[in-house]
Structure formats: C-alpha cells, structure tokens
Design a protein around this motif. Structure first.
Motif, PDB file in Angstrom:
ATOM      1  N   GLY A   8      49.739  65.500  21.369  1.00 51.37           N
ATOM      2  CA  GLY A   8      49.569  65.994  20.009  1.00 51.37           C
ATOM      3  C   GLY A   8      48.596  67.153  19.973  1.00 51.37           C
ATOM      4  O   GLY A   8      47.721  67.299  20.852  1.00 51.37           O
ATOM      5  N   LEU A   9      48.750  67.989  18.980  1.00 54.59           N
ATOM      6  CA  LEU A   9      47.887  69.165  18.871  1.00 54.59           C
ATOM      7  C   LEU A   9      46.435  68.775  18.567  1.00 54.59           C
ATOM      8  O   LEU A   9      45.491  69.455  19.006  1.00 54.59           O
ATOM      9  CB  LEU A   9      48.431  70.086  17.770  1.00 54.59           C
ATOM     10  CG  LEU A   9      49.806  70.721  18.065  1.00 54.59           C
ATOM     11  CD1 LEU A   9      50.237  71.589  16.890  1.00 54.59           C
ATOM     12  CD2 LEU A   9      49.754  71.541  19.347  1.00 54.59           C
ATOM     13  N   LYS A  10      46.220  67.663  17.858  1.00 50.55           N
ATOM     14  CA  LYS A  10      44.844  67.270  17.536  1.00 50.55           C
ATOM     15  C   LYS A  10      44.096  66.837  18.789  1.00 50.55           C
ATOM     16  O   LYS A  10      42.956  67.243  19.022  1.00 50.55           O
ATOM     17  CB  LYS A  10      44.849  66.148  16.511  1.00 50.55           C
ATOM     18  CG  LYS A  10      45.327  66.597  15.139  1.00 50.55           C
ATOM     19  CD  LYS A  10      45.218  65.455  14.137  1.00 50.55           C
ATOM     20  CE  LYS A  10      45.640  65.887  12.739  1.00 50.55           C
ATOM     21  NZ  LYS A  10      45.530  64.773  11.761  1.00 50.55           N
ATOM     22  N   ALA A  11      44.747  66.010  19.602  1.00 46.86           N
ATOM     23  CA  ALA A  11      44.090  65.559  20.834  1.00 46.86           C
ATOM     24  C   ALA A  11      43.878  66.713  21.803  1.00 46.86           C
ATOM     25  O   ALA A  11      42.824  66.831  22.451  1.00 46.86           O
ATOM     26  CB  ALA A  11      44.924  64.463  21.488  1.00 46.86           C
ATOM     27  N   GLY A  26      43.561  69.879  20.954  1.00 48.22           N
ATOM     28  CA  GLY A  26      42.506  70.713  20.381  1.00 48.22           C
ATOM     29  C   GLY A  26      41.134  70.130  20.631  1.00 48.22           C
ATOM     30  O   GLY A  26      40.163  70.866  20.851  1.00 48.22           O
ATOM     31  N   ALA A  27      41.028  68.780  20.605  1.00 47.67           N
ATOM     32  CA  ALA A  27      39.741  68.148  20.883  1.00 47.67           C
ATOM     33  C   ALA A  27      39.303  68.403  22.318  1.00 47.67           C
ATOM     34  O   ALA A  27      38.124  68.629  22.600  1.00 47.67           O
ATOM     35  CB  ALA A  27      39.837  66.653  20.620  1.00 47.67           C
ATOM     36  N   GLY A  36      42.356  74.445  17.863  1.00 51.47           N
ATOM     37  CA  GLY A  36      43.717  74.171  17.423  1.00 51.47           C
ATOM     38  C   GLY A  36      44.675  75.301  17.809  1.00 51.47           C
ATOM     39  O   GLY A  36      45.822  75.061  18.238  1.00 51.47           O
ATOM     40  N   THR A  56      47.915  75.127  20.477  1.00 54.49           N
ATOM     41  CA  THR A  56      49.296  75.526  20.142  1.00 54.49           C
ATOM     42  C   THR A  56      49.819  76.607  21.079  1.00 54.49           C
ATOM     43  O   THR A  56      50.952  76.528  21.585  1.00 54.49           O
ATOM     44  CB  THR A  56      49.354  76.033  18.694  1.00 54.49           C
ATOM     45  OG1 THR A  56      48.827  75.025  17.811  1.00 54.49           O
ATOM     46  CG2 THR A  56      50.768  76.370  18.295  1.00 54.49           C
TER      47      THR A  56
END
Length: 219
Positions: A32-35, A37-38, A49, A53
């Motif tokens: 996922g993009l959130k994980a 990005g973290a 973020g 991507t």
C-alpha cells in the motif's frame, strides 16, 4: 556464435534486472502507498507519499518493459535515474537493500547502453521497420523509373513513313530528258560522234575508206 552469446547474455540480464524491479514495485503495491510512504519517511525522504507512488509505478512499468525488451535504452535510463534518486534522497537503511539498489542502477545503465539483443521486442520492431522502409524505397525507385521511361517515350518519335506517289510520277521522273553537260572550251566532247564527210560511210563505228579506182592500162 559470439552474437548468439551476446543475445543470450542480454536476455538473462534483462529478465533478472527487470524481474527484481517488477518484484519491488509489486511489493510496494501490496503493502500500500501508506506503508511504503512510511518507509520512505523513515529513510528521510521529503514528500514520502509522492516518492512511494513514483517509485512503485516506475519499477512496475520499467521492470515489465525490460523483461519484454521494449524501449530498453529509454527504460534503462529511467530506472537508473530512479535508483540514483532514491540513493541520494532516501538511501535504504538496510545495507543489503542499499547494495541491491546500486547493482540495479548499474545494470540498468549497462542495458541502456548495450541494448536488448536480438531476442527482444525492440529487435523485432526494428526489423519490421527496416523491411517497411526498404519496401517503400523500392516502390519509390520503381515509380521513378516508370516516370522517367514515360518521359523518354515521346522523344523517340517514329520516322515518317514514305507516302505513296501517284502512278506515273516515278516513270516521268526516270524518263524525263536530262540536259547534257556542256564541254569546256578547248575540249572535245567524247559523247558527240564526229560528223562524217560527204561520201564517207561509217562501218561498225569506223569511217569506210574511199573506193579505189583502177588505172587505165598503159600502151
């Protein structure tokens, strides 16, 4: 033989490097993009973020293009730029991941310079493009030859055929009297026959001598 080995080596390198890039991008997509990005935030990347991507799309699309051998020169440069950007802006904290990033960037640059080899979509596209260009050139040459030939044909006009003359014209030309050439002064014309003197007779073109007379017998 050497070319076949080069093509085989290029194929193995493309599949290996492209497969690793594609697997990394797929992992980012699954996490996922959130994980993702973290993770980039932990590595000190600005706008994590956006980095998540961009790297995910670049690795997925670029890895697939490398495996297929399509636009390898451009794709290799893009993947090299992506690896270099990650190395400068947000280097991985894991040394193994850092070494993997360096190797992937170097291999991408090498493929961009060397090419995809003959076992690739690039090579098939190039072959078809060259064949189409050769066919177009051949068609253009044929058309030019045809135009030149059509321009040369009017110059070769046939010779005029002799017209039929009316009957009697040729006979009149042959039987028409021709003037005799005049002899120059001081020259005797051979064509003119000498005028015989009176009493002479011509025999077979010669003048017959005069008849001899007998002398009276003397007493």
């Amino acid at each position: 033989m050497k070319q076949a080995l080069r093509d085989l080596a290029a194929l193995v390198a493309r599949v290996g490097v492209g497969g690793i890039f594609f697997a990394n991008g797929w992992t980012k997509l699954e996490d996922g993009l959130k994980a993702t990005g973290a993770k980039f935030l932990a590595q000190g990347a600005p706008a994590p973020g956006a980095w998540a991507t961009v790297t995910m799309l670049t690795e997925l699309i670029g890895g697939a293009l490398l495996i297929a051998g399509l636009a390898v020169s451009v794709t290799g440069l893009i993947l090299f730029a992506e690896a270099l950007g990650v190395f400068v802006v947000a280097p991985p904290l894991n040394p193994i991941s850092l070494n993997e990033l360096i190797l992937l960037g170097a291999a991408s640059l090498l493929l961009a310079v060397v090419g995809a080899g003959r076992v690739s979509v690039d090579h098939m596209v190039v072959i078809r493009r060259r064949e189409s260009e050769a066919a177009n050139e051949f068609a253009a040459d044929t058309e030019a030859d045809r135009v030149i030939a059509s321009l040369r044909e009017p110059d070769k006009s046939p010779a005029p055929e002799p017209q039929d003359e009316p009957a009697g014209t040729a006979a009149s030309k042959d039987t028409a009297p021709h003037p005799r050439p005049r002899a120059k002064s001081g020259e005797v014309s051979r064509s003119e026959d000498p005028v015989p003197a009176p009493g002479d007779t011509l025999v077979a073109g010669r003048k017959k001598p005069a008849a001899r007379t007998r002398r009276p017998p003397s007493d």
